[in-house]
Motif scaffolding. Sequence first.
Motif, PDB file in Angstrom:
ATOM      1  N   LEU A  89       0.830  -1.207   0.000  1.00 33.14           N
ATOM      2  CA  LEU A  89       0.000   0.000   0.000  1.00 33.14           C
ATOM      3  C   LEU A  89       0.864   1.256   0.000  1.00 33.14           C
ATOM      4  O   LEU A  89       0.540   2.248  -0.669  1.00 33.14           O
ATOM      5  N   ILE A  90       1.955   1.239   0.750  1.00 36.24           N
ATOM      6  CA  ILE A  90       2.851   2.394   0.815  1.00 36.24           C
ATOM      7  C   ILE A  90       3.436   2.706  -0.554  1.00 36.24           C
ATOM      8  O   ILE A  90       3.491   3.859  -0.971  1.00 36.24           O
ATOM      9  N   ILE A  91       3.833   1.668  -1.275  1.00 33.35           N
ATOM     10  CA  ILE A  91       4.592   1.878  -2.497  1.00 33.35           C
ATOM     11  C   ILE A  91       3.723   1.979  -3.749  1.00 33.35           C
ATOM     12  O   ILE A  91       4.123   2.576  -4.750  1.00 33.35           O
ATOM     13  N   THR A  92       2.510   1.422  -3.727  1.00 31.81           N
ATOM     14  CA  THR A  92       1.692   1.417  -4.942  1.00 31.81           C
ATOM     15  C   THR A  92       0.545   2.412  -4.919  1.00 31.81           C
ATOM     16  O   THR A  92      -0.015   2.711  -5.978  1.00 31.81           O
ATOM     17  N   THR A  93       0.157   2.917  -3.748  1.00 31.15           N
ATOM     18  CA  THR A  93      -0.891   3.935  -3.720  1.00 31.15           C
ATOM     19  C   THR A  93      -0.374   5.162  -4.456  1.00 31.15           C
ATOM     20  O   THR A  93       0.715   5.666  -4.154  1.00 31.15           O
ATOM     21  N   LYS A  94      -1.134   5.658  -5.415  1.00 30.43           N
ATOM     22  CA  LYS A  94      -0.658   6.654  -6.366  1.00 30.43           C
ATOM     23  C   LYS A  94       0.016   7.853  -5.712  1.00 30.43           C
ATOM     24  O   LYS A  94       1.122   8.232  -6.077  1.00 30.43           O
ATOM     25  N   ASN A  95      -0.638   8.462  -4.750  1.00 32.72           N
ATOM     26  CA  ASN A  95      -0.093   9.666  -4.123  1.00 32.72           C
ATOM     27  C   ASN A  95       0.478   9.410  -2.731  1.00 32.72           C
ATOM     28  O   ASN A  95       0.715  10.350  -1.970  1.00 32.72           O
ATOM     29  N   GLY A  96       0.672   8.148  -2.401  1.00 32.10           N
ATOM     30  CA  GLY A  96       1.181   7.831  -1.077  1.00 32.10           C
ATOM     31  C   GLY A  96       0.046   7.601  -0.088  1.00 32.10           C
ATOM     32  O   GLY A  96      -1.133   7.815  -0.396  1.00 32.10           O
ATOM     33  N   ILE A  97       0.393   7.186   1.095  1.00 26.17           N
ATOM     34  CA  ILE A  97      -0.615   6.868   2.110  1.00 26.17           C
ATOM     35  C   ILE A  97      -0.049   7.200   3.484  1.00 26.17           C
ATOM     36  O   ILE A  97       1.137   6.978   3.760  1.00 26.17           O
ATOM     37  N   SER A  98      -0.857   7.764   4.334  1.00 25.38           N
ATOM     38  CA  SER A  98      -0.414   8.165   5.665  1.00 25.38           C
ATOM     39  C   SER A  98      -0.465   6.990   6.633  1.00 25.38           C
ATOM     40  O   SER A  98      -1.121   5.978   6.385  1.00 25.38           O
ATOM     41  N   GLY A  99       0.214   7.141   7.769  1.00 25.60           N
ATOM     42  CA  GLY A  99       0.178   6.109   8.799  1.00 25.60           C
ATOM     43  C   GLY A  99      -1.222   5.909   9.342  1.00 25.60           C
ATOM     44  O   GLY A  99      -1.627   4.795   9.663  1.00 25.60           O
ATOM     45  N   LEU A 100      -1.997   6.998   9.424  1.00 27.00           N
ATOM     46  CA  LEU A 100      -3.365   6.903   9.911  1.00 27.00           C
ATOM     47  C   LEU A 100      -4.237   6.089   8.973  1.00 27.00           C
ATOM     48  O   LEU A 100      -5.055   5.268   9.411  1.00 27.00           O
ATOM     49  N   GLU A 101      -4.050   6.274   7.671  1.00 28.54           N
ATOM     50  CA  GLU A 101      -4.835   5.509   6.699  1.00 28.54           C
ATOM     51  C   GLU A 101      -4.431   4.034   6.709  1.00 28.54           C
ATOM     52  O   GLU A 101      -5.277   3.148   6.545  1.00 28.54           O
ATOM     53  N   LEU A 102      -3.169   3.752   6.924  1.00 35.06           N
ATOM     54  CA  LEU A 102      -2.728   2.358   7.054  1.00 35.06           C
ATOM     55  C   LEU A 102      -3.377   1.711   8.279  1.00 35.06           C
ATOM     56  O   LEU A 102      -3.773   0.546   8.241  1.00 35.06           O
ATOM     57  N   HIS A 103      -3.469   2.467   9.356  1.00 32.60           N
ATOM     58  CA  HIS A 103      -4.133   1.995  10.572  1.00 32.60           C
ATOM     59  C   HIS A 103      -5.592   1.628  10.282  1.00 32.60           C
ATOM     60  O   HIS A 103      -6.092   0.588  10.725  1.00 32.60           O
ATOM     61  N   ARG A 104      -6.278   2.452   9.507  1.00 33.34           N
ATOM     62  CA  ARG A 104      -7.685   2.196   9.186  1.00 33.34           C
ATOM     63  C   ARG A 104      -7.853   0.967   8.310  1.00 33.34           C
ATOM     64  O   ARG A 104      -8.793   0.195   8.471  1.00 33.34           O
ATOM     65  N   LYS A 105      -6.934   0.771   7.369  1.00 33.19           N
ATOM     66  CA  LYS A 105      -7.075  -0.327   6.418  1.00 33.19           C
ATOM     67  C   LYS A 105      -6.654  -1.678   6.993  1.00 33.19           C
ATOM     68  O   LYS A 105      -7.228  -2.711   6.639  1.00 33.19           O
ATOM     69  N   LEU A 106      -5.643  -1.669   7.887  1.00 30.00           N
ATOM     70  CA  LEU A 106      -5.071  -2.926   8.364  1.00 30.00           C
ATOM     71  C   LEU A 106      -5.447  -3.281   9.797  1.00 30.00           C
ATOM     72  O   LEU A 106      -5.221  -4.404  10.233  1.00 30.00           O
ATOM     73  N   GLY A 107      -5.997  -2.327  10.537  1.00 27.79           N
ATOM     74  CA  GLY A 107      -6.407  -2.612  11.906  1.00 27.79           C
ATOM     75  C   GLY A 107      -5.274  -2.723  12.892  1.00 27.79           C
ATOM     76  O   GLY A 107      -5.470  -3.191  14.014  1.00 27.79           O
TER      77      GLY A 107
END
Length: 298
Positions: A89-107
């Motif tokens: 997710l970090i490397i392929t999300t077009k504009n990048g992804i925040s730590g908070l969004e990773l928290h939401r997606k992965l739990g």
Amino acid sequence: MILKLFTGLSIYDFQATFGDDKSCIDALSKVKWKDGYSCRYCNNKKYCNTKRYGERRCTSCRKPESATAHTLFHKLRFPPHKAFMMLYLIITTKNGISGLELHRKLGLHKRTCLYFKRKAMAAMASHCTYQMEGDIEVDEAYWGGKEQGKPGRSKGKKKLIVVAIQKGKRGIKRIQLKEIQNAGVKELKPFFEDHIDKNAKITTDKWRTYKSLQRSYTNLIQIPSRGGKNFDRLHRLISSFKSWLRGIHHSVRDLQPYLDEFSYRFNRNQMGGDIFNHILSRMVNYPAVTYYKIFSAT
């Protein structure tokens, strides 16, 4: 050589390839020992497997080593398949992804996501093995809001960055960004030495420090900035970086890791699905570091 363990950008294909911990450990083993096993303690080439999946034990000194040891996956405290998904997710999300969004997606815990992302960002830092050639533009810029009584090059609480772009036929071919403490020769000269070829045709503004660099970079010329109009392509890149940083990460304490991420993404935007293999290889070959060391180094 970078092993092609995964090709493509589909999240469904990625889950099918790395949907369980064993497949992730297998991938780490292939990358780590792609040139064959060698004990880091006695250089013995022979090993036997242990009860722990993916671990190898030297047949000579009997010391074991896991697939994650001495990498940025060292002492991972959550399942490897979640670490792989986070990296994807970090490397392929077009504009990048925040730590908070990773928290939401992965739990996972917010801090866990932030810390692992910072490890991935450490692997994105330039290795200084490639020097930009051809037509180069260099200028500095500030990150931070306006401060009363701090005009021009007065830094104040703002952060100063130096930016170099390598021009291509249809735009910008490659970039490098670095946070510097001031625009003096002690800060700018190492940046030039790390990233710019001595024979490159370099264009800068009239700032006096660049004049002293002409001794080493004989093709360096200085022209008036005209409020950035003579460096339009470079300043549009700076604006893009600022918009990206505000939009994805909002605010940051340590600027350099985000400069590294932005540069890494820009310089490898044509890699497509191979970019996961590239960052995984960097993560495996980067020496193991603690989270404390990563944060204290910035």
